[in-house]
Design an enzyme around this catalytic site. Sequence first.
Site, mmCIF file in Angstrom:
data_model
loop_
_atom_site.group_PDB
_atom_site.id
_atom_site.type_symbol
_atom_site.label_atom_id
_atom_site.label_comp_id
_atom_site.label_asym_id
_atom_site.label_seq_id
_atom_site.Cartn_x
_atom_site.Cartn_y
_atom_site.Cartn_z
ATOM 1 N N PHE A 149 -0.296 5.837 1.208
ATOM 2 C CA PHE A 149 -0.612 7.554 1.027
ATOM 3 C C PHE A 149 0.053 8.088 0.070
ATOM 4 O O PHE A 149 -0.601 9.593 -0.353
ATOM 5 C CB PHE A 149 -0.538 7.921 2.492
ATOM 6 N N LYS A 173 -9.896 0.155 -1.147
ATOM 7 C CA LYS A 173 -9.729 0.793 0.229
ATOM 8 C C LYS A 173 -8.696 1.914 0.034
ATOM 9 O O LYS A 173 -7.499 1.365 0.224
ATOM 10 C CB LYS A 173 -9.319 -0.152 1.211
ATOM 11 N N ARG A 177 -5.440 8.187 5.111
ATOM 12 C CA ARG A 177 -4.862 9.326 5.343
ATOM 13 C C ARG A 177 -5.067 10.376 4.324
ATOM 14 O O ARG A 177 -5.202 11.700 4.176
ATOM 15 C CB ARG A 177 -3.137 9.585 5.495
ATOM 16 N N SER A 226 3.768 -0.206 3.493
ATOM 17 C CA SER A 226 5.275 -0.592 4.181
ATOM 18 C C SER A 226 5.507 -2.012 3.884
ATOM 19 O O SER A 226 4.477 -2.830 3.845
ATOM 20 C CB SER A 226 5.065 0.085 5.376
ATOM 21 N N CYS A 281 8.246 5.673 -3.385
ATOM 22 C CA CYS A 281 8.862 4.219 -3.194
ATOM 23 C C CYS A 281 10.204 4.247 -4.329
ATOM 24 O O CYS A 281 11.009 3.478 -4.138
ATOM 25 C CB CYS A 281 8.084 3.040 -3.507
ATOM 26 N N GLU A 388 14.310 2.394 5.744
ATOM 27 C CA GLU A 388 13.687 3.268 4.803
ATOM 28 C C GLU A 388 13.177 4.547 5.775
ATOM 29 O O GLU A 388 12.188 4.175 6.561
ATOM 30 C CB GLU A 388 12.507 2.723 4.163
HETATM 31 P P1 NAD Z 1 1.065 1.379 5.203
HETATM 32 O O1 NAD Z 1 1.635 0.035 5.140
HETATM 33 O O2 NAD Z 1 1.234 2.197 6.669
HETATM 34 O O3 NAD Z 1 -0.517 1.506 4.652
HETATM 35 C C1 NAD Z 1 -0.745 1.153 3.297
HETATM 36 C C2 NAD Z 1 -2.114 0.365 3.448
HETATM 37 O O4 NAD Z 1 -2.305 -0.788 4.360
HETATM 38 C C3 NAD Z 1 -3.153 1.391 3.924
HETATM 39 O O5 NAD Z 1 -4.413 1.404 3.388
HETATM 40 C C4 NAD Z 1 -3.362 0.816 5.200
HETATM 41 O O6 NAD Z 1 -4.849 1.249 5.819
HETATM 42 C C5 NAD Z 1 -3.128 -0.507 5.302
HETATM 43 N N1 NAD Z 1 -2.823 -1.236 6.482
HETATM 44 C C6 NAD Z 1 -1.990 -0.810 7.479
HETATM 45 N N2 NAD Z 1 -1.996 -1.700 8.334
HETATM 46 C C7 NAD Z 1 -2.445 -2.802 7.940
HETATM 47 C C8 NAD Z 1 -2.572 -4.154 8.538
HETATM 48 N N3 NAD Z 1 -2.173 -4.433 9.765
HETATM 49 N N4 NAD Z 1 -3.569 -4.975 7.951
HETATM 50 C C9 NAD Z 1 -4.046 -4.663 6.604
HETATM 51 N N5 NAD Z 1 -3.941 -3.293 6.194
HETATM 52 C C10 NAD Z 1 -3.152 -2.455 6.855
HETATM 53 O O7 NAD Z 1 1.940 2.202 4.057
HETATM 54 P P2 NAD Z 1 1.665 3.808 3.676
HETATM 55 O O8 NAD Z 1 2.418 4.567 5.047
HETATM 56 O O9 NAD Z 1 0.417 4.488 3.488
HETATM 57 O O10 NAD Z 1 2.755 3.894 2.333
HETATM 58 C C11 NAD Z 1 4.055 4.153 2.444
HETATM 59 C C12 NAD Z 1 4.794 2.930 2.187
HETATM 60 O O11 NAD Z 1 4.285 2.544 0.786
HETATM 61 C C13 NAD Z 1 6.346 3.037 1.939
HETATM 62 O O12 NAD Z 1 6.982 2.196 2.722
HETATM 63 C C14 NAD Z 1 6.642 3.078 0.534
HETATM 64 O O13 NAD Z 1 7.688 2.700 0.140
HETATM 65 C C15 NAD Z 1 5.393 2.050 0.052
HETATM 66 N N6 NAD Z 1 5.216 2.241 -1.269
HETATM 67 C C16 NAD Z 1 5.849 1.254 -2.104
HETATM 68 C C17 NAD Z 1 5.601 1.121 -3.442
HETATM 69 C C18 NAD Z 1 6.239 0.133 -4.391
HETATM 70 O O14 NAD Z 1 6.026 0.236 -5.447
HETATM 71 N N7 NAD Z 1 7.028 -0.596 -3.676
HETATM 72 C C19 NAD Z 1 4.699 2.267 -4.180
HETATM 73 C C20 NAD Z 1 4.337 3.323 -2.984
HETATM 74 C C21 NAD Z 1 4.592 3.145 -1.834
#
Ligand code: NAD
Length: 491
Positions: A149, A173, A177, A226, A281, A388
């Site tokens: 998101f 996809k 949010r 995450s 991130c 985090e």
């Molecule tokens: P999230 O893990 O909740 O969701 C990310 C994506 O995964 C969404 O599209 C969601 O629909 C999907 N998803 C969620 N649960 C799933 C499951 N069980 N199976 C398959 N798909 C699933 O993450 P978020 O809250 O949207 O993003 C924030 C997180 O992303 C933070 O931890 C942040 O540090 C990380 N992030 C990391 C980087 C990087 O480069 N390392 C960059 C941006 C964000």
Amino acid sequence: MITLKNYINGQWRESASRETVDVANPSTREILARNPLSTAEETNEAIRAASAAFAGWRQTPASARVLPLYKLTELIREHQQEIARILVAEMGKSMADAEAEMKRALENCEAACGMPILQQGDKLIGCSYGIDGEVIRMPIGVFTMIAPFNFPAMVPFWFIPYALATGNTYVIKPSPRVPMTMGRLTELIDQSGFPSGVFNLVNGDKAVANALMEHPEVKGVSMVGSTATCRIVAEKCAQNNKRFQAMGGAKNHLVIMPDAKMDQVIRNMTTSCYGCAGQRCMASSAIVAVGDEIYKQTCERFIEDSKNVIAGNPLDPKNINEPMLMGPVISEKAKNFIHEMIEKGIEEGATLALDGRGVSPAGCEGGYFVGPTVFTDVKPGMEIHKTEIFGPVVVILKADSLEEAIRIINDHQYGNGASIYTQNGFYAREFKLNVECGMIGVNVGIPAPVAYLPFGGMKASQFSHIKAQGRAVVNFFTEERIVTERYWPEK
Ligand code: NAD
């Protein structure tokens, strides 16, 4: 109230699913749109369209494959302000942050326009007598992305332009949010001249993600989110023999040495800790001051400067030019989690030197705001240091030496980014050679690389080793085929 559509095989289609989630402005809770939770069958349809389009797209010359990207670059440049506003409305970051994000998305498009050079192979004439060796980089098929998101425009563009320019086809996809930004960008992709089916978008959540990871025609998955979700994606992709990149959570440290230029450092740290309300991130969330004196100075001056950060609705006209504006966090759930972590820090015995709870800017009483929050007297291993928090909460620790500061970073589960503030070349060199993080900064608060360089972390911040953007990601989107060949004389 609009219900968002999917984009499959060059057409906008209503989802067959009646299940939707509301997309809300986190500053005001105003409902902006309904996002359909599309089904596995709709996802499979998009994958079939991408798979069918691959046959023609892979045969298109490299020079012709980048022409729609040039067009897309132009279109994004023309519409970047308007898209930045959509991004702010659904995600909550400041206008300045959204504009910077759009610039990075554009930069990735521009970088991928160089694909006819980036995708070139290698040749060794004379591996043996009359035998030559060659490495060719071939497109593979359908690639997919599961997006987070916090960067609804930039993160997808770490992958999409490179996947398309190398001759692959795509299904994305977006995060449920914040799906509107990618929806608008897809309208521009639609106008850019890619053949139908080359790029597809399916809105939804886990059912769509699972279908993307399970379908036999999908060759690779880029997932950013995450660490918990990365683990699920990594396991599923490994089981299904798919390439994957999964980029996860972070706790980025800033180390301040006694010789640091404190006047510049303090403001640099403030913007790096509170930009996007700490939901980057690459946000810095742990400061390590080396030595008693610098720890004392850092605590005093950083807390003072944190008070200059103003929480407010980024789309309120009176905030547009506010340089220290901080928007809300993404949701009530995120806000509650941040509050729980603040309680935890107090229980653990850290000093809550600045408390951001209870902030409620006028006109957005229902918004998910948390003000700048600072803990001092934090010890490594406390939950507020280990976790985090993904909000505007900063922990300050003290180390007695650079070695101890590096140990604090290396003992941490995450390894995304870390920076040192010093004028001393020896300290800087020790830091960059010994810190176990993928992205290192020297006198830079957020060492987030430009599009021409790789982006990625280590340890629990990244599952699989191939980084995003630039030349690095070309390896992910191409299969290296190694050809050994000889031809006998006719007579
Ligand atoms: P999230 O893990 O909740 O969701 C990310 C994506 O995964 C969404 O599209 C969601 O629909 C999907 N998803 C969620 N649960 C799933 C499951 N069980 N199976 C398959 N798909 C699933 O993450 P978020 O809250 O949207 O993003 C924030 C997180 O992303 C933070 O931890 C942040 O540090 C990380 N992030 C990391 C980087 C990087 O480069 N390392 C960059 C941006 C964000």
